[in-house]
Design a protein around this motif. Sequence first.
Motif, PDB file in Angstrom:
ATOM      1  N   ARG A 183      -8.615   2.334  -2.313  1.00  0.00           N
ATOM      2  CA  ARG A 183      -7.191   2.085  -1.782  1.00  0.00           C
ATOM      3  C   ARG A 183      -6.441   0.539  -2.782  1.00  0.00           C
ATOM      4  O   ARG A 183      -5.364   0.195  -2.948  1.00  0.00           O
ATOM      5  N   ARG A 184      -7.211  -0.463  -2.563  1.00  0.00           N
ATOM      6  CA  ARG A 184      -6.976  -1.477  -2.337  1.00  0.00           C
ATOM      7  C   ARG A 184      -7.226  -1.124  -4.106  1.00  0.00           C
ATOM      8  O   ARG A 184      -5.924  -2.035  -4.955  1.00  0.00           O
ATOM      9  N   GLU A 185      -7.616  -0.941  -5.313  1.00  0.00           N
ATOM     10  CA  GLU A 185      -7.618  -0.644  -7.280  1.00  0.00           C
ATOM     11  C   GLU A 185      -6.262   0.121  -7.082  1.00  0.00           C
ATOM     12  O   GLU A 185      -5.209  -0.281  -7.725  1.00  0.00           O
ATOM     13  N   LEU A 186      -5.662   0.853  -6.603  1.00  0.00           N
ATOM     14  CA  LEU A 186      -4.306   1.514  -6.631  1.00  0.00           C
ATOM     15  C   LEU A 186      -3.328   0.296  -5.802  1.00  0.00           C
ATOM     16  O   LEU A 186      -2.710   0.636  -7.054  1.00  0.00           O
ATOM     17  N   ALA A 187      -3.223   0.139  -4.900  1.00  0.00           N
ATOM     18  CA  ALA A 187      -2.043  -1.146  -4.839  1.00  0.00           C
ATOM     19  C   ALA A 187      -1.968  -2.532  -5.393  1.00  0.00           C
ATOM     20  O   ALA A 187      -1.120  -2.418  -6.013  1.00  0.00           O
ATOM     21  N   ALA A 188      -3.222  -2.750  -7.058  1.00  0.00           N
ATOM     22  CA  ALA A 188      -2.774  -3.426  -6.953  1.00  0.00           C
ATOM     23  C   ALA A 188      -3.007  -3.426  -8.170  1.00  0.00           C
ATOM     24  O   ALA A 188      -1.859  -3.732  -8.811  1.00  0.00           O
ATOM     25  N   ARG A 189      -3.253  -1.577  -8.892  1.00  0.00           N
ATOM     26  CA  ARG A 189      -2.467  -1.501  -9.865  1.00  0.00           C
ATOM     27  C   ARG A 189      -0.627  -0.695  -9.975  1.00  0.00           C
ATOM     28  O   ARG A 189       0.427  -0.717 -11.032  1.00  0.00           O
TER      29      ARG A 189
END
Length: 457
Positions: free
Chosen positions: A186-192
């Motif tokens: 979820r954090r990686e999706l938000a960052a992208r």
Amino acid sequence: MPEQLLDPTTLGDVLRVASADDYHRWEEQIRRTGGCADPIHLQGWTLHKDKTSGETLHHYSTENEPGGRLRVACGNRRASRCPACAFTYAGDTYHLIRAGLAGDDRRDIPATVRDHPRVFATLTAPSFGPVHNRPDRGACRCGTRHGSDDSALGTALDPATYDYADAVLFNNHAGQLWQRFTNRLRRELAARAGLTQRELKERARLSYGKVAEFQKRGAVHFHAVIRIDGPEGPDTPPPSWATVELLTDAIRAAAAHSYTSVSVPAAGDQPARTFRWGTQLDVRPVKAFGDGSDITEQAVAAYVAKYATKAAETTGTLDRRIGELAELDRHGVPDHARRLIEACKLLDPLYPDRRLWAWAHMLGFRGHFSTKSRNYSTTLGALRQERADYRAAQEREALGLGALEDREPDTVLVLADWQYAGHGHTPGESALAASIARDLQLNRETARQELAALEGA
């Protein structure tokens, strides 16, 4: 009847059961369980009365049933314990997974879910030492070209140096590792997407359905359908930035990130450990229809359903809890699985909260075998309830009680008293039930082939 010859005792019991006056009712009960190998026996009664008039609308008792008992399916998901109930469980899992890929109008999952980014990902365990394998090119490191059914596959090349403790502790913590992975994803999706995690929740939602599988070496890994939805789940379209490519990149980053790890403290003579996913990570897009190179919705659902009914027994271990190590000799457990079980026994006192010995038959794994996020699709419970309601309606129709459905619920008083009365079959009943299960399976396969032929016409 089974193809193999029956021993005289079993054959005599088959004749006893088949010649009984109530055999046809017994057979009807077993057919209703799907040919269950270990049915639950119930004794009791149920009574429907009109609250106003006191009229008895329906009364059922097990007094006149074979043996005075009603037999219901055990519901065990393991194919090694009950193939019939495992078949039902696999079918439910198939529909659950496919509904999250293709939609299902009956369960309020729109077909537009097909347009959402979704992939099929496999996350594996790290290495605990070299094992016998079948490389794409050349022979195994032992110098042998193993056949696909070689019992040596997955076993340690050098048992003396293979880290059995690492292997069972990884299995034991795999559920936590998955949780860390989904949180990081979820954090990686938000960052992208250039969003904070709070903003991500307002614009997109991550959904998944997964199943665990044991590799031949006894290490657990996970297969998962992972999907990006809109903020309210499958009913809402994902944001424009959500693509298969972005999801794939985020999965790879999350699996490799240092946050996606589980630390196990030192205990006794055991060192501190940090577990991460293995380097073998497979992420592939799911296509509605195959072109020969991509995996399809149907293939993914069938693959997940297949492994939903299997567990560690595929490695040669037992499919139930182990009371003592002597059981391994009695059941001929192979050396590699035995060493993993012995590692659970040895480590159990050092990590009492991990209950390694209680889960030794699962080689330490104690997580749920198949799970899904809340909004992926329907639930197994809902599918079971649909089936129960359908069968109850059939039963009412057969008994001429269809009028009960037309009455107001508050006007009917239902009284019931049920008690557990045992489980299983006699040897003869077991042979007959297995034959019934095969007949039902053959009928299903024939119907499926006929349906496929009609759809292809």
